[in-house]
Design an enzyme around this catalytic site. Structure first.
Site, short mmCIF file in Angstrom:
data_model
loop_
_atom_site.label_atom_id
_atom_site.label_comp_id
_atom_site.label_asym_id
_atom_site.label_seq_id
_atom_site.Cartn_x
_atom_site.Cartn_y
_atom_site.Cartn_z
N TYR A 217 0.82 -1.23 0.00
CA TYR A 217 0.00 0.00 0.00
C TYR A 217 0.85 1.27 0.00
O TYR A 217 0.36 2.35 -0.32
CB TYR A 217 -0.92 0.09 1.23
CG TYR A 217 -1.92 -1.03 1.40
CD1 TYR A 217 -2.25 -1.90 0.36
CD2 TYR A 217 -2.56 -1.22 2.63
CE1 TYR A 217 -3.16 -2.92 0.54
CE2 TYR A 217 -3.48 -2.25 2.81
CZ TYR A 217 -3.77 -3.10 1.77
OH TYR A 217 -4.67 -4.11 1.97
N HIS B 271 -0.50 -11.86 2.11
CA HIS B 271 -1.49 -10.96 1.49
C HIS B 271 -2.40 -11.68 0.50
O HIS B 271 -3.61 -11.50 0.50
CB HIS B 271 -0.75 -9.81 0.81
CG HIS B 271 -1.57 -8.57 0.63
ND1 HIS B 271 -1.04 -7.30 0.70
CD2 HIS B 271 -2.89 -8.40 0.39
CE1 HIS B 271 -2.01 -6.41 0.50
NE2 HIS B 271 -3.13 -7.05 0.31
N1 LIG Z 1 -6.21 -8.11 2.27
C1 LIG Z 1 -6.55 -7.56 1.12
O1 LIG Z 1 -6.28 -8.08 0.04
C2 LIG Z 1 -7.30 -6.26 1.14
C3 LIG Z 1 -7.98 -5.83 -0.01
C4 LIG Z 1 -8.70 -4.64 0.04
C5 LIG Z 1 -8.72 -3.89 1.21
N2 LIG Z 1 -8.02 -4.31 2.31
C6 LIG Z 1 -7.99 -3.52 3.56
O2 LIG Z 1 -9.33 -3.17 3.90
C7 LIG Z 1 -9.45 -1.75 3.99
C8 LIG Z 1 -10.85 -1.31 3.63
O3 LIG Z 1 -11.20 -1.69 2.32
P1 LIG Z 1 -11.29 -0.65 1.10
O4 LIG Z 1 -10.36 0.47 1.33
O5 LIG Z 1 -11.13 -1.46 -0.12
O6 LIG Z 1 -12.80 -0.15 1.09
P2 LIG Z 1 -13.89 0.36 2.15
O7 LIG Z 1 -13.28 0.58 3.48
O8 LIG Z 1 -15.05 -0.56 2.05
O9 LIG Z 1 -14.33 1.74 1.50
C9 LIG Z 1 -13.47 2.85 1.46
C10 LIG Z 1 -14.22 4.02 0.81
O10 LIG Z 1 -15.36 4.37 1.61
C11 LIG Z 1 -15.34 5.76 1.89
N3 LIG Z 1 -15.93 5.89 3.24
C12 LIG Z 1 -15.43 5.37 4.39
N4 LIG Z 1 -16.26 5.61 5.42
C13 LIG Z 1 -17.33 6.30 4.92
C14 LIG Z 1 -18.51 6.83 5.49
N5 LIG Z 1 -18.77 6.70 6.78
N6 LIG Z 1 -19.38 7.48 4.68
C15 LIG Z 1 -19.13 7.60 3.35
N7 LIG Z 1 -18.03 7.12 2.75
C16 LIG Z 1 -17.13 6.47 3.53
C17 LIG Z 1 -13.89 6.18 1.80
O11 LIG Z 1 -13.81 7.54 1.45
P3 LIG Z 1 -12.72 8.61 2.02
O12 LIG Z 1 -11.46 7.91 2.38
O13 LIG Z 1 -12.55 9.56 0.89
O14 LIG Z 1 -13.38 9.26 3.21
C18 LIG Z 1 -13.39 5.27 0.68
O15 LIG Z 1 -13.71 5.83 -0.58
C19 LIG Z 1 -8.35 -1.27 3.05
O16 LIG Z 1 -8.06 0.10 3.24
C20 LIG Z 1 -7.23 -2.20 3.41
O17 LIG Z 1 -6.62 -1.80 4.63
C21 LIG Z 1 -7.33 -5.49 2.29
#
Ligand SMILES: NC(=O)c1ccc[n+]([C@@H]2O[C@H](COP(=O)([O-])OP(=O)(O)OC[C@H]3O[C@@H](n4cnc5c(N)ncnc54)[C@H](OP(=O)(O)O)[C@@H]3O)[C@@H](O)[C@H]2O)c1
Ligand SMILES: *[C@@H]1O[C@H](CO)[C@@H](O)[C@H](O)[C@H]1NC(C)=O
Ligand SMILES: *[C@@H]1O[C@H](CO)[C@@H](O)[C@H](O)[C@H]1NC(C)=O
Ligand SMILES: *[C@@H]1O[C@H](CO)[C@@H](O)[C@H](O)[C@H]1NC(C)=O
Ligand SMILES: *[C@@H]1O[C@H](CO)[C@@H](O)[C@H](O)[C@H]1NC(C)=O
Length: 345
Positions: free
Chosen positions: A89, A151
């Site tokens: 990341y 990962h």
């Molecule tokens: N192990 C893996 O392969 C893997 C894969 C994917 C993700 N992950 C981990 O999981 C974490 C979360 O997944 P993700 O980043 O894919 O997606 P997510 O957390 O489901 O969604 C993130 C999005 O939601 C928005 N958001 C967050 N809270 C909100 C709220 N209360 N109201 C409105 N919009 C909101 C954020 O906007 P803003 O930031 O602009 O506020 C961002 O655009 C990642 O950051 C990572 O650490 C791991």
């Protein structure tokens, strides 16, 4: 009231005021989320902050300025104790800076925090695992992480061709990292049930956590049941799925944040739709790591421990499961280690 009683009452009021003031001043040190017990004796705060910034057409988005450090500092102040990052990341340095700053300010001690990072696909060789973790620790500025995850179950050389290293060899490297005290717990991410079965059949140390995509559109019922039968805690990544604009993946046909059932439900609890879906994940007994770099959302996403969903609402939320994956790793679909149904591509 006697004079003594009045004096006592006044002293009491003064003490209460001091306590209330101290409460305000140290409010950042109050953890907000409950803990899930891991099979190795450690405990995982059920809600954490995600720090993957997503993708643009130019590839992986890099942090602008100190935006991730800032978000992680807001999160710790708001009561988060769990932060999720990964080598790939590019956010480890900022997560580490936020931790140092929060510790310096006296908001938390290092041991109050649960920090996760992940081994990238190009370091699957057994002897590459510990050096890869040492690089992550150097980037974080920490001597250990709380959780180190493989990962993806997909090995890949630097030149892009697939590395056929078997998962158990990689896992031996993970076990060594734990033995050396560089990772308190070790686990897997994006492994499917038969791949986990393979690890369990040959491991010395069982995986403590499986981190996979889980959200309204992909509720992972069978993988959840499997993990629970094996004593593995599941962490939901991409917990909003394709609910939000700007969230990962377009997810054609997926439930959106303006769905009338969700909006009506959120209104009844005086919560937002994102809070309702996070609360639902908490009540299913999994951990979740929503990502945001927006202060008000950082605070909103952990403000979900003061209400309960009714059984009827949980049933309605369960009805949104569509088996729809947002993060399919489709570019690796031709790897023999690809974990998901290829028909999803
Ligand atoms: N192990 C893996 O392969 C893997 C894969 C994917 C993700 N992950 C981990 O999981 C974490 C979360 O997944 P993700 O980043 O894919 O997606 P997510 O957390 O489901 O969604 C993130 C999005 O939601 C928005 N958001 C967050 N809270 C909100 C709220 N209360 N109201 C409105 N919009 C909101 C954020 O906007 P803003 O930031 O602009 O506020 C961002 O655009 C990642 O950051 C990572 O650490 C791991
Ligand atoms: C992220 O970007 C990389 C590099 O451009 C690309 O290969 C990958 O498919 C993207 N991943 C997702 C989940 O969109
Ligand atoms: C890619 O790298 C691996 C490991 O170094 C090597 O064995 C393989 O031959 C390389 N493949 C190509 C197509 O260069
Ligand atoms: C509804 O939630 C908002 C934001 O958390 C809060 O300020 C407000 O007092 C709540 N209203 C009621 C009626 O509880
Ligand atoms: C799990 O991954 C393996 C690759 O290691 C694949 O052969 C198998 O089909 C996958 N299982 C499911 C249910 O997708």
């Amino acid at each position: 009231m006697s004079v003594t009683a009045v004096a006592r009452a006044a002293l009491c009021a003064a003490l209460l005021t001091t306590a209330a003031l101290a409460g305000v001043l140290t409010s950042g040190s109050v953890p907000k989320a409950p803990y899930l017990e891991l099979n190795d004796g450690h405990r995982l705060p059920q809600l954490g902050l995600g720090t993957w910034l997503g993708n643009s057409s130019q590839g992986r988005i890099k942090p602008q300025g100190h935006e991730v450090q800032q978000a992680a500092e807001w999160a710790i102040a708001a009561g988060y104790r769990h932060i999720d990052t990964a080598r790939v990341y590019g956010t480890e340095p900022q997560v580490g800076a936020a931790i140092r700053e929060a510790v310096r300010r006296g908001d938390v001690k290092r041991e109050d925090l649960f920090v996760t990072t992940k081994l990238w696909n190009d370091r699957h060789a057994r002897e590459a695992v510990v050096p890869a973790l040492r690089e992550s620790l150097a980037a974080l500025g920490l001597d250990y992480v709380d959780l180190y995850l493989v990962h993806w179950p997909i090995g890949q050389f630097a030149n892009g061709s697939y590395d056929p290293t078997d998962h158990l060899s990689t896992w031996r490297g993970m076990e060594e990292a734990r033995r050396l005290g560089l990772a308190r717990s070790i686990g897997l991410s994006n492994f499917n049930q038969s791949q986990i079965e393979g690890i369990l059949a040959g491991c010395e140390v069982k995986p403590a956590v499986l981190q996979v995509e889980m959200n309204l559109n992909l509720q992972q019922e069978s993988l959840r049941a499997y993990c629970s039968s094996r004593g593995i805690v599941l962490t939901a990544y991409t917990p909003f799925g394709s609910l939000l604009k700007g969230g990962a993946g377009a997810g054609a046909g997926a439930t959106r944040v303006d769905d009338p059932t969700l909006v009506e439900m959120a209104g009844r609890y005086n919560k937002t739709v994102p809070q309702i879906v996070l609360r639902y994940l908490m009540e299913l007994g999994v951990a979740a790591i929503p990502k945001t770099i927006t202060k008000q959302r950082v605070e909103q996403n952990i403000d979900i421990f003061d209400f309960h969903l009714t059984a009827a609402d949980r049933a309605a939320l369960r009805g949104f499961d569509a088996g729809l994956r947002t993060i399919a790793g489709g570019r690796w679909a031709d790897s023999p280690q690809y974990p998901f149904e290829r028909s999803e591509e």
